[in-house]
Structures are given as structure tokens and as C-alpha cells.
Design a protein around this motif. Structure first.
Motif, PDB file in Angstrom:
ATOM      1  N   SER A  16       0.826  -1.205   0.000  1.00 40.43           N
ATOM      2  CA  SER A  16       0.000   0.000   0.000  1.00 40.43           C
ATOM      3  C   SER A  16       0.862   1.257   0.000  1.00 40.43           C
ATOM      4  N   ARG A  66      -9.706  -1.070  -4.924  1.00 34.12           N
ATOM      5  CA  ARG A  66      -8.337  -1.093  -4.384  1.00 34.12           C
ATOM      6  C   ARG A  66      -7.869   0.303  -3.962  1.00 34.12           C
ATOM      7  N   GLN A  81      -5.458   6.721  -1.358  1.00 36.89           N
ATOM      8  CA  GLN A  81      -5.011   5.518  -0.668  1.00 36.89           C
ATOM      9  C   GLN A  81      -5.007   4.377  -1.665  1.00 36.89           C
ATOM     10  N   ASP A  83      -4.216   0.439  -2.178  1.00 38.33           N
ATOM     11  CA  ASP A  83      -4.011  -0.869  -1.554  1.00 38.33           C
ATOM     12  C   ASP A  83      -3.943  -1.960  -2.623  1.00 38.33           C
TER      13      ASP A  83
END
Length: 121
Positions: A16, A66, A81, A83
Motif C-alpha cells: 500500500s 483497491r 489511498q 491498496d
């Protein structure tokens, strides 16, 4: 509006990262914000967008589920963000600001300088 993107780096697949884009000026909260990316030899492509209030978001199919876009208008900052990163996410990531902006590059009037994200397999 001046935009400064940061937070890129090298990460292994499955990892991440959180990108940030800090904006100057008092009008940040009136702009829709977007993230785009450009891989070597490819066109710059849409990744995600968030409207001026943060109440509406939209994602490219390739990152849906994601990546998460968010914003803090009190801090004049938009975030991405990321991930479950994949090697195909490797690119320079750009933040952008515009009015009535959505998924097209032409919707955005102001662009940050870009931050490199590299995902190793």
C-alpha cells in the motif's frame, strides 16, 4: 491554485501507499479534484475523482475496490489511498483541480508535478 503531490515510492506487489496532494489558495474547497497516472510510453489516464464537497467519488475500473480518494478541505489536501498494488499500477501519478470536472484531462485546469509510484513483482 498550485498543487504539490507527494507520497510516491517503491513498494512490493500487494502493498500500500498513500499519495497526498497539497493545494495552495483559499478556493480549494470549490474545486473538484482528480488523480491521473502516466506509465512510460502511455497516455495519461484517469484514476479517480472526488467532487468539491467530498460527497461524490468515481474510479477507473482498473483501480475500483483497491484505491480510495478522499479530501480534507480544512487542510487543502486530497489523498489517494492505494491498496493491493500491482506492477501495472507503476506510473507517475498526478493530481489535478477543476470545476465541474470528472474523468477527462480537459476537465482540469491545474496540475501538480507528479509523484513516481513503482510496484515490484
Amino acid at each position: 491554485v498550485q498543487l504539490q503531490a507527494s507520497g510516491g515510492g517503491l513498494v512490493q506487489a500487494g502493498g500500500s501507499l498513500r499519495l497526498s496532494c497539497a493545494a495552495s489558495g483559499r478556493t480549494f474547497s470549490t474545486y473538484d479534484m482528480g488523480w491521473f497516472r502516466q506509465a512510460p510510453g502511455k497516455e495519461r489516464e484517469f484514476v479517480a475523482t472526488i467532487n468539491w464537497s467530498g460527497g461524490s467519488t468515481y474510479y477507473a475500473d482498473s483501480v475500483k475496490g483497491r484505491f480510495t480518494i478522499s479530501r480534507d478541505n480544512a487542510k487543502n489536501t486530497v489523498y489517494l489511498q492505494m491498496d493491493s498494488l500491482k506492477p501495472e499500477d507503476t506510473a507517475v501519478y498526478f493530481c489535478a483541480a477543476g470545476t465541474s470536472a470528472y474523468t477527462r484531462k480537459a476537465d482540469y485546469d491545474y496540475w501538480g508535478q507528479g509523484t513516481q509510484v513503482t510496484v515490484s513483482s
